[in-house]
Design an enzyme around this catalytic site. Sequence first.
Site, PDB file in Angstrom:
ATOM      1  N   GLU A  31      14.063  72.657  92.750  1.00  0.00           N
ATOM      2  CA  GLU A  31      14.577  72.357  94.093  1.00  0.00           C
ATOM      3  C   GLU A  31      13.473  72.656  95.112  1.00  0.00           C
ATOM      4  O   GLU A  31      12.904  73.739  95.113  1.00  0.00           O
ATOM      5  CB  GLU A  31      15.834  73.190  94.362  1.00  0.00           C
ATOM      6  CG  GLU A  31      16.316  73.198  95.795  1.00  0.00           C
ATOM      7  CD  GLU A  31      16.531  71.823  96.402  1.00  0.00           C
ATOM      8  OE1 GLU A  31      17.229  70.997  95.790  1.00  0.00           O
ATOM      9  OE2 GLU A  31      15.977  71.570  97.504  1.00  0.00           O
ATOM     10  N   HIS A  49      36.012  58.402  97.166  1.00  0.00           N
ATOM     11  CA  HIS A  49      36.472  57.044  97.450  1.00  0.00           C
ATOM     12  C   HIS A  49      37.300  56.476  96.303  1.00  0.00           C
ATOM     13  O   HIS A  49      37.009  56.731  95.125  1.00  0.00           O
ATOM     14  CB  HIS A  49      35.270  56.130  97.706  1.00  0.00           C
ATOM     15  CG  HIS A  49      34.545  56.458  98.980  1.00  0.00           C
ATOM     16  ND1 HIS A  49      34.986  56.023 100.211  1.00  0.00           N
ATOM     17  CD2 HIS A  49      33.435  57.199  99.211  1.00  0.00           C
ATOM     18  CE1 HIS A  49      34.161  56.479 101.148  1.00  0.00           C
ATOM     19  NE2 HIS A  49      33.210  57.196 100.576  1.00  0.00           N
ATOM     20  N   VAL A 172       7.767  69.282  94.253  1.00  0.00           N
ATOM     21  CA  VAL A 172       6.967  68.653  93.193  1.00  0.00           C
ATOM     22  C   VAL A 172       5.825  67.826  93.795  1.00  0.00           C
ATOM     23  O   VAL A 172       6.048  66.956  94.639  1.00  0.00           O
ATOM     24  CB  VAL A 172       7.862  67.750  92.306  1.00  0.00           C
ATOM     25  CG1 VAL A 172       7.020  66.976  91.289  1.00  0.00           C
ATOM     26  CG2 VAL A 172       8.927  68.582  91.611  1.00  0.00           C
ATOM     27  N   LYS A 253      30.749  50.540 106.545  1.00  0.00           N
ATOM     28  CA  LYS A 253      32.114  51.059 106.603  1.00  0.00           C
ATOM     29  C   LYS A 253      32.483  51.609 107.973  1.00  0.00           C
ATOM     30  O   LYS A 253      33.643  51.858 108.240  1.00  0.00           O
ATOM     31  CB  LYS A 253      32.288  52.144 105.539  1.00  0.00           C
ATOM     32  CG  LYS A 253      32.485  51.554 104.156  1.00  0.00           C
ATOM     33  CD  LYS A 253      32.813  52.608 103.132  1.00  0.00           C
ATOM     34  CE  LYS A 253      31.604  53.384 102.706  1.00  0.00           C
ATOM     35  NZ  LYS A 253      31.578  53.747 101.298  1.00  0.00           N
ATOM     36  N   ARG A 312      21.403  60.059 104.320  1.00  0.00           N
ATOM     37  CA  ARG A 312      21.738  59.492 103.013  1.00  0.00           C
ATOM     38  C   ARG A 312      20.571  58.632 102.549  1.00  0.00           C
ATOM     39  O   ARG A 312      19.986  57.890 103.338  1.00  0.00           O
ATOM     40  CB  ARG A 312      22.989  58.606 103.091  1.00  0.00           C
ATOM     41  CG  ARG A 312      24.240  59.340 103.473  1.00  0.00           C
ATOM     42  CD  ARG A 312      24.510  59.288 104.950  1.00  0.00           C
ATOM     43  NE  ARG A 312      25.310  58.123 105.330  1.00  0.00           N
ATOM     44  CZ  ARG A 312      25.604  57.811 106.575  1.00  0.00           C
ATOM     45  NH1 ARG A 312      25.154  58.559 107.572  1.00  0.00           N
ATOM     46  NH2 ARG A 312      26.324  56.758 106.853  1.00  0.00           N
ATOM     47  N   CYS A 439      33.971  80.192 116.234  1.00  0.00           N
ATOM     48  CA  CYS A 439      32.940  80.886 117.013  1.00  0.00           C
ATOM     49  C   CYS A 439      31.555  80.577 116.476  1.00  0.00           C
ATOM     50  O   CYS A 439      30.556  81.011 117.049  1.00  0.00           O
ATOM     51  CB  CYS A 439      33.198  82.385 117.098  1.00  0.00           C
ATOM     52  SG  CYS A 439      32.432  83.379 115.797  1.00  0.00           S
ATOM     53  N   CYS A 444      30.048  87.001 113.469  1.00  0.00           N
ATOM     54  CA  CYS A 444      29.759  87.497 112.117  1.00  0.00           C
ATOM     55  C   CYS A 444      28.288  87.442 111.748  1.00  0.00           C
ATOM     56  O   CYS A 444      27.864  88.119 110.830  1.00  0.00           O
ATOM     57  CB  CYS A 444      30.602  86.758 111.076  1.00  0.00           C
ATOM     58  SG  CYS A 444      30.194  85.013 110.881  1.00  0.00           S
TER      59      CYS A 444
END
Lengths: 478, 420
Positions: A31, A49, A172, A253, A312, A439, A444
């Site tokens: 990754e 979908h 990579v 879409k 995407r 919030c 936090c």
Amino acid sequence: MFDVIVIGGGVVGGLILRELTEYRLSVCLLEKESDVCMGASKANSGIVHAGYDAMPGSLKAKFNVLGSEMMEGVTAELGVKYRRNGALVVAFSQEEIATLQTLKKRGEENGVKGLEIVQQEELRTMEKNISDTALAALYAPTSGVVCPYELSIAAIGNAMDNGAALYNDFDVTSIARKADEKGETYVVCSKNGQEVEGRYIVNCAGLNSGAIAALVGDDLCVGARKGEYVLLDRESGDFVSHTLFFTPTKLGKGILVTQTADGNILLGPTADERTADTQTTAQGLAFVIEKAKKMTKNPPLYNTITSFAGIRAYSDRHDFVLEESKTAQGVFHCAGIESPGLTASPAIAKYVVETWLSQKMPLVKNKKFNGTRKPDYFFKNLTLEEKNAIIKTDPSYGKIVCRCEQITEGEILRAIRENPPARDIDGVKRRTRSGMGRCQGGFCQPYVAELLAKEQGIELFEVTKNGKGSSLLTGVTK
Amino acid sequence: MKKSYDIIIIGGGPAGLAAAVSAYDNGVKDVLVIERDVRLGGILNQCIHNGFGLTRFKESLSGPEYAARFIEEVRARNIEVWTGTTVLSLTKDKQVTVIDPVHGMLVLQAKAVILAMGCRERSRGALNVAGSRPAGIYSAGTAQKYVNIKGFLPGKRVVILGSGDIGLIMARRMTLEGAKVLAVCEIMPYSSGLKRNIAQCLDDFDIPLYLNHTITKIEGEKRVTGVVVSKVDENRQPIAGTEMHFDCDTVLFSVGLIPENELTKEAEVPLSPKTRGAVVYQNRETLVDGIFACGNVLQVHDLVDFVSEEAEVAGRYASKYVLEGKSSACAIDVSAGENVSYALPQKIDKNISGNVKLFFRVTNTFRNCTIKVTSGDRVLLSRKKQICVPGEMETLLLAEQKLQEIDGNIVVSLENEVNV
């Protein structure tokens, strides 16, 4: 030396990795970012979908319908929230009503079950806030919602629990061929000098899948499409219950209005192919809001808690690319996995392993494989007695850290400790929902930062939002 | 374990503390204060600047000092306090579900509940500010916590959006800590902060305040690298061609406070869309019997002194409710008229003795204006004011005998001669 190297820790790479660990194989995931699920899989609509969109005969159609059928089982095993809320493709003109018939026919050809056209009156009873100008809709009861990053992270975590290795920050830069006594292998190197060797490679690098393909000599044209979203508070979660689509046009879409798997309301996305960044724009957000107002009556925009953009990847073939390299045997490309890619991902994973890899090498089932994973949200669903039993042995589950989403310290510590470990604020957020609420982490975040610092043995000012270069703090006070 | 209390107070900040003392002193000793933080005092703990208590104690205290006075009062009375405890849910029957590491999760029963949860800051996300989402974007209060409680600096070159009091205070605080505050931008033509804070926090440090300006874009991939600021027109829309660019590593948002009424809604307590807090009678009882509200969860106050005063009212009447079991009713409705954004209490029960203090805010900056309280054609009260600003809460005292004389509803309005 790995049997299989998976490049790219999104939902496709994650589910393939998990599928691989069902067999006696040594596998790893490479990754590029400091955490998994940092690309397309972290910011999309989260729709499972039904399968009426894709052209019959396309890979999209085939894997959409298969994936949609598999989703319930996969999410149940991985403890991921999934709900078949059903979709409505809404028509606002006679012309669009005609398109609904085409879609219905196409869906039936693709094998989608339960499709029906509902008229205005019924539509209004199904969705109390649907626009008065909506005339009819195609109802797809098998459509659902899932949280895309929850699914990706769970799949990778489960694969790691079953022996898969994860290499983060592995950008990579080269893939070199090497021959040994058993045949050809590949040596994959990263920008920061890491190196892994393996016999097979699965390229699931999303936006970068074209660049990875190029490293082994293939020419795949992968483009980027930005989508901007607006997210509303769970308090408005019952504003709609189905996923509401506009009737598709040549331009795609269009935007949707949906309940998410976590009970928020999501509006979006735009579709912009001009830039590959994840910045939101005033025009893009205004467009989303305008369309949401066309679809529904008085969307509760006062309950907006955030806006964001995702990218995407799409192929110039406008279908999934699922094929072995033309130049490098043993390298398989999963590229251009745009919508319905999330839906298709479990089916793609099965296909890559059972259909492609099984022809390359004998696959032996891993008897120790355990495909189930404790849900991230398990604590919430316990009874009072069960919660108290846990708090008794681990008092950190009695301490609420995120007041908006009611997330406990115990849940946050678990996210930092379990596979794949959260290393930064956003990592904790995606795993636990701490900071996802109204919030937006205002209360936090300092608390979560302290837990991250303590668990990792680092100073508070070394804690990042999302990896190198994103420090929360710039120094100490005077 | 004891699971029922006469009065449960949700929140141990200035409102909850004052309410507890008041409830106790008015005769109900069985009181529990529930605080989610590990210590009492609420947001005052991170407000280390002074200026608290000028009205109430006639001296200038820091936030923690102001809180300490009330904490001592609570301790002196041995009032039961749970800290590190979060209330998960509240029902209209006054069942309070709580969780903490010591007690675990349990359901408590109260005869009366006082809501004192305070408020939260509106976040960047709520504004749909365009651009990227890197590190270095904080609400002013979060930055304040990092600086004053944790001892860390969130950034070195800062642009602040919103001129609310916390933003102004943080402009000064960041400057004192060595950061450069480049600009405070305010989308409105006026600041929502106190005049004294504009003078002491911006003017004294030569920090420019850009009225009618907003941030239109945030830049930076991993950490903020800059912002684009634009002038806005009278509809608060950015004007093309007025963009200014600031190189900065931090953006602070001080764009409004929202009463934290999630529990209130759960208990089916009706809220006012204007205050986003409960609708209350002058005794701070909500429209649900035995549930009271006070402090910033009810209306966002300018000064903590007024929070304490309001909480004492809620505490006193919650105590009375427990002892006498009578709820408020027989109401005169109070509403906001021309140039007034809200008025509170929204209901007056004529059977409750005493004068009624009306709180309200105006919608714009007005000079040489007249504030009026009317009932039908009848003017109950009229006051000339040299200046009224939205950032400063106005009050009026309605005499008890005046209230007895009327039977219609009441409207608070502002007559304006010159609008600046």
